[in-house]
Design an enzyme around this catalytic site. Structure first.
Site, PDB file in Angstrom:
ATOM      1  N   ARG A  45       0.810  -1.221   0.000  1.00 54.33           N
ATOM      2  CA  ARG A  45       0.000   0.000   0.000  1.00 54.33           C
ATOM      3  C   ARG A  45       0.841   1.268   0.000  1.00 54.33           C
ATOM      4  NH1 ARG A  45      -5.605  -1.284   3.138  1.00 54.33           N
ATOM      5  NH2 ARG A  45      -5.991  -3.251   2.089  1.00 54.33           N
ATOM      6  N   ASP A 152     -16.080   7.881   7.892  1.00 58.93           N
ATOM      7  CA  ASP A 152     -14.903   7.050   7.691  1.00 58.93           C
ATOM      8  C   ASP A 152     -13.669   7.948   7.737  1.00 58.93           C
ATOM      9  OD1 ASP A 152     -14.552   3.983   6.574  1.00 58.93           O
ATOM     10  OD2 ASP A 152     -12.854   5.269   6.042  1.00 58.93           O
TER      11      ASP A 152
END
Length: 280
Positions: A45, A152
């Site tokens: 990532r 979020d």
């Protein structure tokens, strides 16, 4: 420890010190705990950010991140947060809403005519839209004030949620009645969009659960599923206590299939199947 053979053949060098640095920053910025078994995930990532900036290794990226924390931190966080979700995931929660809880609330709040639900850690929005669809299936009268808050940490997934556009594969397994009522297929047949009826019910906001919450009032129901597994026990205790503060007595909390409140909070009673009710 030196670098493993696996790391030596990778596109970018990530040393043990680099991993510890990333873990420390992730903890400070998000509260997420990155254990050693997350190394491969972290590499894949963060390598995207190294590549995006045309850098040569993780050390260069970490130097860049520290020097540009005000602008790069969001992309760093977005890269690390996991966003796995689907419509009507963990169906027993939605069955409970449809068959038990929503009918109870419809009767108990018939004078107030107000319903508030929070999807915490909402990812790309499928959970919030599943809640909205269930509300419509139950048939709350049109004069009710119904709002779903979806929050979020990752700003990118919130943008996806606001658009409500998903690949066709996301609706695999949904029955035809649900598809026809709540989704529109694109002309090329590659995507679907949640209909405006549901999109208008959901309000997406960026929120770090470990920071101050600009939230007033209480919710009838809070969903926080498969989020706290990334936090240590002390952090979980604080978080569930804060959730309890935003629920009335008798309010409900839904958590993930691999989570439980045993040894974490005494303010809820278990109703089974990761469904909890606030008792104090």
């Amino acid at each position: 420890m030196g670098e493993s053979a696996e790391e030596e053949v990778r596109e970018f060098l990530m040393t043990d010190d680099d991993f510890r640095h990333i873990s420390r920053l992730a903890g400070e910025l998000t509260g997420i705990v990155l254990a050693d078994h997350k190394r491969s995930m972290v590499y894949s990532r963060i390598a995207r950010r190294v590549r995006a900036h045309g850098l040569n290794n993780f050390r260069e990226y970490l130097d860049y991140l520290e020097a540009h924390l005000d602008t790069e931190a969001t992309d760093f966080i977005n890269s690390l947060t996991t966003n796995l979700t689907s419509f009507f995931r963990e169906k027993h929660h939605f069955n409970f809403l449809r068959e038990t809880l929503f009918p109870q609330l419809r009767f108990a709040k018939k004078d107030e005519k107000k319903l508030r639900i929070w999807s915490a850690g909402s990812s790309t929005g499928q959970e919030a839209y599943s809640i909205a669809a269930t509300i419509r299936q139950v048939g709350f009268p049109s004069d009710w004030d119904v709002k779903i808050l979806a929050t979020d940490l990752d700003s990118n997934v919130l943008d996806t949620g606001r658009r409500g556009v998903y690949p066709m594969s996301s609706i695999d397994g949904l029955d035809d009645a649900v598809l026809k009522r709540f989704f529109m297929q694109s002309k090329d047949g590659r995507t679907v969009q949640v209909k405006e009826e549901l999109r208008n019910m959901v309000h997406f906001k960026r929120l770090n659960l470990l920071e101050a919450w600009p939230i007033t009032g209480t919710f009838d129901i809070i969903f926080c599923r498969n989020v706290v597994i990334y936090f240590n026990k002390d952090t979980q205790k604080v978080l569930f206590d804060r959730f309890a503060n935003h629920l009335p007595l008798g309010g409900h909390l839904m958590i993930g299939h691999s989570e439980n409140l045993q040894g974490i909070s005494t303010r809820f009673e278990s109703l089974g199947q990761t469904i909890y009710r606030k008792v104090k």
